[in-house]
Scaffold this motif. Sequence first.
Motif, PDB file in Angstrom:
ATOM      1  N   PHE A 133       2.535   5.702  -2.797  1.00 28.39           N
ATOM      2  CA  PHE A 133       3.480   6.679  -3.373  1.00 28.39           C
ATOM      3  C   PHE A 133       3.551   6.920  -4.886  1.00 28.39           C
ATOM      4  CE2 PHE A 133       7.302   9.092  -2.533  1.00 28.39           C
ATOM      5  CZ  PHE A 133       8.159   8.942  -3.433  1.00 28.39           C
ATOM      6  N   ILE A 134       3.440   5.875  -5.436  1.00 25.00           N
ATOM      7  CA  ILE A 134       3.516   6.007  -7.054  1.00 25.00           C
ATOM      8  C   ILE A 134       2.344   6.885  -7.589  1.00 25.00           C
ATOM      9  CG2 ILE A 134       3.344   4.525  -8.971  1.00 25.00           C
ATOM     10  CD1 ILE A 134       4.796   2.313  -7.404  1.00 25.00           C
ATOM     11  N   ILE A 135       1.174   6.507  -6.927  1.00 23.54           N
ATOM     12  CA  ILE A 135       0.044   7.327  -7.555  1.00 23.54           C
ATOM     13  C   ILE A 135       0.105   8.824  -7.301  1.00 23.54           C
ATOM     14  CG2 ILE A 135      -2.344   7.508  -7.093  1.00 23.54           C
ATOM     15  CD1 ILE A 135      -2.513   4.734  -6.616  1.00 23.54           C
ATOM     16  N   THR A 136       0.361   9.306  -6.047  1.00 26.09           N
ATOM     17  CA  THR A 136       0.723  10.702  -5.753  1.00 26.09           C
ATOM     18  C   THR A 136       1.699  11.086  -6.501  1.00 26.09           C
ATOM     19  OG1 THR A 136       1.998   9.990  -3.854  1.00 26.09           O
ATOM     20  CG2 THR A 136      -0.515  10.422  -3.234  1.00 26.09           C
ATOM     21  N   GLN A 137       2.823  10.606  -6.727  1.00 27.46           N
ATOM     22  CA  GLN A 137       3.959  11.085  -7.460  1.00 27.46           C
ATOM     23  C   GLN A 137       3.377  11.199  -8.852  1.00 27.46           C
ATOM     24  OE1 GLN A 137       7.189  12.067  -6.708  1.00 27.46           O
ATOM     25  NE2 GLN A 137       6.333  12.565  -4.805  1.00 27.46           N
ATOM     26  N   ILE A 184       1.040  -1.024  -0.016  1.00 30.16           N
ATOM     27  CA  ILE A 184       0.072   0.182  -0.126  1.00 30.16           C
ATOM     28  C   ILE A 184       0.959   1.359   0.138  1.00 30.16           C
ATOM     29  CG2 ILE A 184      -1.730   1.453   1.346  1.00 30.16           C
ATOM     30  CD1 ILE A 184      -3.031  -1.320   2.349  1.00 30.16           C
ATOM     31  N   VAL A 185       1.940   1.275   0.750  1.00 35.85           N
ATOM     32  CA  VAL A 185       2.845   2.207   0.738  1.00 35.85           C
ATOM     33  C   VAL A 185       3.364   2.591  -0.509  1.00 35.85           C
ATOM     34  CG1 VAL A 185       5.128   2.955   1.609  1.00 35.85           C
ATOM     35  CG2 VAL A 185       3.470   2.263   3.332  1.00 35.85           C
ATOM     36  N   ASN A 186       3.836   1.463  -1.112  1.00 41.67           N
ATOM     37  CA  ASN A 186       4.468   1.669  -2.499  1.00 41.67           C
ATOM     38  C   ASN A 186       3.361   2.147  -3.547  1.00 41.67           C
ATOM     39  OD1 ASN A 186       7.211   1.023  -2.313  1.00 41.67           O
ATOM     40  ND2 ASN A 186       6.894  -1.222  -2.262  1.00 41.67           N
ATOM     41  N   ALA A 241     -11.685   4.320  -0.257  1.00 45.33           N
ATOM     42  CA  ALA A 241     -12.565   5.746  -0.660  1.00 45.33           C
ATOM     43  C   ALA A 241     -11.705   6.633  -1.603  1.00 45.33           C
ATOM     44  CB  ALA A 241     -13.264   6.183   0.637  1.00 45.33           C
ATOM     45  N   THR A 242     -10.344   6.953  -1.240  1.00 46.67           N
ATOM     46  CA  THR A 242      -9.410   7.731  -1.911  1.00 46.67           C
ATOM     47  C   THR A 242      -9.313   7.093  -3.326  1.00 46.67           C
ATOM     48  OG1 THR A 242      -8.626   8.867   0.068  1.00 46.67           O
ATOM     49  CG2 THR A 242      -7.568   8.820  -1.705  1.00 46.67           C
ATOM     50  N   THR A 243      -8.980   5.844  -3.368  1.00 47.24           N
ATOM     51  CA  THR A 243      -8.520   5.215  -4.558  1.00 47.24           C
ATOM     52  C   THR A 243      -9.522   5.285  -5.370  1.00 47.24           C
ATOM     53  OG1 THR A 243      -7.114   3.675  -3.267  1.00 47.24           O
ATOM     54  CG2 THR A 243      -7.691   3.196  -5.601  1.00 47.24           C
ATOM     55  N   TYR A 247      -3.968   8.939   1.878  1.00 41.40           N
ATOM     56  CA  TYR A 247      -2.775   8.277   1.752  1.00 41.40           C
ATOM     57  C   TYR A 247      -1.483   8.788   2.171  1.00 41.40           C
ATOM     58  CZ  TYR A 247      -4.612   6.441  -2.847  1.00 41.40           C
ATOM     59  OH  TYR A 247      -5.324   5.397  -3.973  1.00 41.40           O
ATOM     60  N   SER A 248      -1.443  10.200   2.402  1.00 41.28           N
ATOM     61  CA  SER A 248      -0.379  10.916   3.128  1.00 41.28           C
ATOM     62  C   SER A 248      -0.284  10.215   4.753  1.00 41.28           C
ATOM     63  CB  SER A 248      -0.646  12.126   3.070  1.00 41.28           C
ATOM     64  OG  SER A 248      -0.541  12.810   1.971  1.00 41.28           O
ATOM     65  N   THR A 249      -1.480  10.178   5.333  1.00 46.14           N
ATOM     66  CA  THR A 249      -1.375   9.777   6.724  1.00 46.14           C
ATOM     67  C   THR A 249      -0.902   8.327   6.780  1.00 46.14           C
ATOM     68  OG1 THR A 249      -3.486  11.124   7.394  1.00 46.14           O
ATOM     69  CG2 THR A 249      -2.927   9.300   8.646  1.00 46.14           C
ATOM     70  N   PHE A 250      -1.356   7.520   5.733  1.00 50.25           N
ATOM     71  CA  PHE A 250      -1.069   5.943   5.888  1.00 50.25           C
ATOM     72  C   PHE A 250       0.355   5.927   5.580  1.00 50.25           C
ATOM     73  CE2 PHE A 250      -0.442   1.966   4.190  1.00 50.25           C
ATOM     74  CZ  PHE A 250      -1.104   1.027   5.110  1.00 50.25           C
TER      75      PHE A 250
END
Length: 414
Positions: free
Chosen positions: A279-283, A274-276, A342-344, A401-404
Amino acid sequence: MSKRLNEPRMTSGGKWTLVSIFVVLLIGTILGNMSSQSKVSDEPKKEVKATDEKKIEKEPDLKSTDLKNSTPDTIEKDLKLYDKDIDKVTVKDKTLIVTYRDSAFWSDNSLLEEYAYNSINLIEDLYPNQNFDLFAFERPTVMTDDSGNEKLDTVFKSFYTRSTLDQINLDNFTNMVLVDRERYFQKADGYWLHPGIFLNVDKKLRESIRSPINFDNMDESRYTMRDGATNDLVEQPDSVKKEEPIVAEPVTEDAVEEPQTEAEQSISYDAPAIVNSTFIITQGFDQLSFKIKELSGMVGTKGDLVTAPLSSSLFSLKEMMDHTGQEITKLQQTSTPSDISATTEQLATNQAEMNRIYEELQQQFYSIDKQDYPDAVQLASAIKQNFSVMEKLTHPDVSAYSTFFKENADEEGS
């Protein structure tokens, strides 16, 4: 007057005798100095030569051309002789995996840059060897967790396939990587960079590389060749083996349903994945925003004509969109906390709308290429409006995403 006449007079022969003596003394002095200088200068030369000879005797070197003839049985010995910083070489079918030694480095930047340049240099010398069709490189270093515990862990992985290298002029490309290290990762068939290192490199280098993982077919343990090649799986090195994620047992009908605590719920999630992905999505969305603004700024009018880049310039935008979209789809198929889910879903909706706008932009740019439009100002305005809407879609609320990421990245990145 008489005194002058009575003084002894020097004859011409006497004068020449003195001159001869003076010249002889002068020449003797000069020759003496030259001789002493010659002796002094000769000694260091002999010492340097002796040192060089000893060095050659102690450290035999292997010419790069010799690697062309290395076999799967001899390649490890040859590579270790070729480069003292190589720790291990693994061969699986036609896949060659080179593992570097852990050595001192100045910064995360220098570690990444050294890895890229060393690897492309090795590729240049290994490429002529037809025994191998995939060249992979791993770099370990000591990582420290939040408790101060140190562990040798693999932090970089990358690979190039022969089919990709066939399209590259390695002589020129190696020089290009020397100037811009990010080019190595941009052309690679796959790479994986440890988030704990990637997040600490200079912003310019990080943004040029864009993501710690570039393809779905590349993660911590897989090397996948394109076009269905055979040697797609390599055993994971001990340095990066991880325990299988703990998955909560399904609740049967006979079981008494009790609300799970947050701790119980968290064990069902694959936090590193999930972290990866987040990160990839936000970037990816950040890079999309930059690219959209860049393309929009190139659109204008000149008289009755629309000025804009060729429609082919949209291809790079589409590639970025598809890459981000694939990661969104993968995250949708992953078990995640409700706020992440939900964000996804919101990002997936935004992505679908961007794809629709992209199709409109394709038609608009195609009209520009053909110069087939009635009103230049109107068309340029419509294109800019589409870009503006698309750019707004790249700024969704990703606070979940940022919090996780903050809660889990340190544990995973260490």
